[in-house]
Write a protein that holds these residues in place. Structure first.
Motif, PDB file in Angstrom:
ATOM      1  N   ARG A  22       0.995  -1.648   0.055  1.00  0.00           N
ATOM      2  CA  ARG A  22       0.117  -0.505   0.263  1.00  0.00           C
ATOM      3  C   ARG A  22       0.760   0.802   0.162  1.00  0.00           C
ATOM      4  O   ARG A  22       0.983   2.905  -0.124  1.00  0.00           O
ATOM      5  CB  ARG A  22      -0.435  -0.003   1.092  1.00  0.00           C
ATOM      6  N   ILE A  23       2.321   1.074   0.792  1.00  0.00           N
ATOM      7  CA  ILE A  23       2.809   2.183  -0.078  1.00  0.00           C
ATOM      8  C   ILE A  23       3.239   2.836  -1.403  1.00  0.00           C
ATOM      9  O   ILE A  23       3.169   4.135  -1.576  1.00  0.00           O
ATOM     10  CB  ILE A  23       4.536   1.896   1.131  1.00  0.00           C
ATOM     11  N   GLY A  24       3.624   2.251  -1.676  1.00  0.00           N
ATOM     12  CA  GLY A  24       3.130   2.369  -3.257  1.00  0.00           C
ATOM     13  C   GLY A  24       4.832   3.341  -3.892  1.00  0.00           C
ATOM     14  O   GLY A  24       5.859   3.508  -2.693  1.00  0.00           O
ATOM     15  N   LEU A  25       4.621   4.225  -4.422  1.00  0.00           N
ATOM     16  CA  LEU A  25       5.731   4.841  -4.749  1.00  0.00           C
ATOM     17  C   LEU A  25       6.124   6.220  -3.717  1.00  0.00           C
ATOM     18  O   LEU A  25       4.659   6.549  -3.483  1.00  0.00           O
ATOM     19  CB  LEU A  25       5.284   5.814  -5.567  1.00  0.00           C
TER      20      LEU A  25
ATOM     21  N   ALA B 264       5.035   7.952   8.481  1.00  0.00           N
ATOM     22  CA  ALA B 264       4.053   7.689   7.763  1.00  0.00           C
ATOM     23  C   ALA B 264       4.139   6.200   6.543  1.00  0.00           C
ATOM     24  O   ALA B 264       3.011   5.571   6.700  1.00  0.00           O
ATOM     25  CB  ALA B 264       3.939   8.701   6.263  1.00  0.00           C
ATOM     26  N   HIS B 265       5.299   6.396   7.092  1.00  0.00           N
ATOM     27  CA  HIS B 265       5.906   4.449   6.656  1.00  0.00           C
ATOM     28  C   HIS B 265       5.658   3.581   7.331  1.00  0.00           C
ATOM     29  O   HIS B 265       4.929   2.861   7.268  1.00  0.00           O
ATOM     30  CB  HIS B 265       7.098   5.515   6.497  1.00  0.00           C
ATOM     31  N   LEU B 266       6.220   3.826   8.846  1.00  0.00           N
ATOM     32  CA  LEU B 266       5.703   2.933   9.641  1.00  0.00           C
ATOM     33  C   LEU B 266       4.256   2.772  10.149  1.00  0.00           C
ATOM     34  O   LEU B 266       4.102   1.750  10.335  1.00  0.00           O
ATOM     35  CB  LEU B 266       6.333   3.298  10.557  1.00  0.00           C
ATOM     36  N   ASN B 267       3.661   3.690  10.117  1.00  0.00           N
ATOM     37  CA  ASN B 267       2.160   3.915  10.197  1.00  0.00           C
ATOM     38  C   ASN B 267       1.076   2.849   9.587  1.00  0.00           C
ATOM     39  O   ASN B 267       0.692   2.023   9.424  1.00  0.00           O
ATOM     40  CB  ASN B 267       1.016   5.074  10.443  1.00  0.00           C
ATOM     41  N   SER B 268       2.270   3.403   8.048  1.00  0.00           N
ATOM     42  CA  SER B 268       1.616   1.997   6.207  1.00  0.00           C
ATOM     43  C   SER B 268       1.743   0.779   7.175  1.00  0.00           C
ATOM     44  O   SER B 268       0.320  -0.560   6.478  1.00  0.00           O
ATOM     45  CB  SER B 268       1.805   2.224   5.502  1.00  0.00           C
TER      46      SER B 268
END
Length: 584
Positions: free
Chosen positions: A67-70, A97-101
């Motif tokens: 879901r992180i994508g680019l 944002a990355h760790l939450n995702s």
């Protein structure tokens, strides 16, 4: 396993901060620059899987990152033997944002992507470069635990959404994780909510080796050492001393090898793996093997030059110099916290390095040799005191016998308890109740693998009388959880003409134990009988001359010795032809 977190991090209070983030132990230390780096470790890896589910941890890692994508932030994931890591470098906002995702995906995996990610993993595996130590784990550990790193990810063909979801819910938990961040504080806005669980200890090692040191044959022109030693600073220094000694002896002085190196890698909380290797051209393989073993013998004897040890210690000390030493050590500290291993401050580490003596390195060398498994190209190491790793099983099962259509000396046995492949050297057996994976093709082919790494390939087209009923009997006896359905294949094997092959192979994991004999032709048969006849006639002549000389008043010993010296090469040639004769 109970981990005393307070005791582990107490020594770091002057170097790093400690907190908990939604129940996850968190280490942080500042690093120069505008960006920060974070890593989220989980104590689960390939060694926690079975051969039939191999790849499930890697699948969870891929799904969590989908879901992180680019992103402008640099990020990736890694699945190792005993841990999984998600790491990211970027601004504080990007890292949060990355760790939450990642954690949101772990709570609710995008399982609609499962089949696509399976295909991606198979593609990734097809292009992955295998390391020099690819074969040795399966020979040491078998087809389980740490030996699974030698195998393909079979689970990508059979894993269901429920199995993958359960794996994430029970292994990727807050109690089985550690977070590290290169900053002077834990960023605001982190939501790393994960289910509760428990800290899962690293898998206990299995063994497929009755004794060590041991050796296996290899055909890739490399000598490779795999040894298990207790984790210590002295063991790490030994690895560097070994690498330097091999480089000097094999490349600089002998000129036998180009690529020579040694590596020290922690396996779990208490043990580490030392790997050393050297390459060789075909005409130099004997020299490389001999020099490789000689270096190890020299270190075991304690014949270590002070300069060798001091150079290795200086290299280790240099890694502890420079700015941001605490931030650079965070991944190592976090992994030790996760695994339950002692955490050393830089000062404590320097003291341990400085204290390493020649005797310490000698002791590690002896420990490494006592557990060694060595891959040598096309030869054995019995002369160095090494035992051959098992090439065959202890016994075959009883059952219906199905002769090979390619080699009269090979028979497939399908019994009530398992399957065996009997060959001139011995049997290879996999019992149904111990089968860790059975790959199944729609055309009826089955490949059964046991925990010791031995496998039996059941090819209905290559053995007489392997009917669908016999395949059905195998299918009914193998535990359902071990079955891995594979897709149809384009080329179903067919028996090769007996005039061109008399070979059948039985596999030990990815290794091969082969029984071979050359093709039989009229020319070779005539040569074989000619050698046997000449040997018999000359042997008879040697006996007559010997008797005549022994009864003479003054025996001529030179005549007796000369005639038997001439007979010896004929006898050896006759014996060679006898051993390689076609089976009837």
């Amino acid at each position: 396993m109970t981990v005393d977190t307070t005791a582990q991090v107490a020594a770091l209070r002057e170097l790093a901060g400690y907190a908990t983030t939604q129940g996850i132990p968190t280490l942080f230390a500042p690093q120069a620059g505008n960006e920060i780096t974070a890593g989220l470790f989980f104590r689960v890896g390939c060694a926690d899987e079975t051969l039939a589910t191999a790849g499930i941890t890697h699948l969870v890692e891929h799904l969590a990152l989908h879901r992180i994508g680019l992103s402008d932030a640099h990020h990736n994931g890694a699945t190792a033997n005993a841990f999984t890591l998600f790491h990211v470098t970027g601004t504080e906002t990007e890292v949060v944002a990355h760790l939450n995702s990642v954690c949101a995906s772990l709570r609710d995996l995008p399982l609609e992507r499962l089949e696509t990610e399976k295909e991606i993993l198979r593609t990734e595996a097809a292009g992955r470069s295998r390391g020099v130590n690819q074969q040795l784990p399966l020979w040491r550990y078998g087809a389980q635990g740490y030996g699974l790193s030698s195998y393909s990810e079979l689970g990508t063909w059979r894993l269901t959404p429920d199995e993958v979801r359960w794996w994430a819910q029970t292994r990727f938990t807050r109690d089985n994780a550690v977070l590290w961040i290169t900053g002077d504080h834990v960023p605001d806005g982190l939501d790393l909510t994960l289910p509760a669980g428990r800290r899962i200890p690293a898998p206990a090692p299995s063994s497929a080796l009755p004794q060590t040191p041991a050796y296996i044959g290899g055909d890739d022109g490399q000598v490779v050492l795999d040894a298990v030693v207790r984790r210590s600073t002295a063991a790490s220094v030994f690895s560097d001393v070994l690498g330097r000694a091999l480089f000097r002896e094999l490349r600089q002085e002998g000129g036998y090898s180009y690529a020579v190196d040694a590596d020290y890698s922690p396996r779990d909380a208490e043990w580490a793996t030392v790997t050393a290797f050297a390459d060789a051209l075909p005409q130099k393989q004997d020299a490389v093997t001999g020099a490789f073993v000689d270096v190890l013998a020299r270190l075991r004897a304690g014949r270590i030059e002070p300069a060798e040890l001091e150079s290795a210690k200086a290299k280790a000390l240099k890694s502890l110099d420079g700015p941001d030493v605490a931030a650079r050590a965070l991944p190592s500290w976090a992994l030790n916290l996760l695994m339950g291993h002692e955490i050393l401050t830089p000062d404590q580490h320097r003291e341990q390095i400085a204290a390493v003596t020649v005797e310490d390195v000698r002791d590690v060398a002896r420990e490494a040799w006592s557990t060694a498994l060595v891959q040598v190209p096309g030869q054995d190491l019995a002369w160095a005191g090494c035992a051959s790793a098992p090439q065959f099983s202890e016994a075959a099962v009883a059952g219906t016998r199905h002769p090979s259509l390619e080699d009269d000396r090979v028979t497939l046995v399908i019994g009530a308890e398992g399957v065996s492949l009997t060959m001139p050297g011995g049997p290879v057996t996999v019992r149904y109740d111990r089968c860790v994976a059975m790959a199944a093709r729609p055309d009826g082919a089955r490949v059964l693998t046991g925990p010791d790494g031995f496998r039996v390939e059941v090819e209905p087209t290559l053995f007489k009388g392997v009917t669908p009923e016999r395949i059905a009997a195998i299918d009914a006896a193998v535990p359902p959880g071990a079955v891995v359905p594979l897709p149809p294949r384009e080329d179903v094997p067919r028996p090769r003409p007996r005039s061109t092959t008399r070979t059948r192979r039985a596999s030990h994991g990815s290794g091969i134990a082969a029984a071979t004999a050359g093709p039989s032709t009229p020319g070779r048969a005539f040569l074989r009988w000619l050698i046997w006849t000449a040997t018999a006639l000359f042997g008879l002549l040697a006996v007559v001359l010997t008797v005549d000389e022994l009864v003479a008043p003054v025996p001529d010993t030179d005549v007796i010795l000369g005639v038997w010296i001439l007979e010896l090469p004929l006898a050896l040639a006759a014996w060679s032809q006898w051993r390689t004769r076609p089976a009837n």
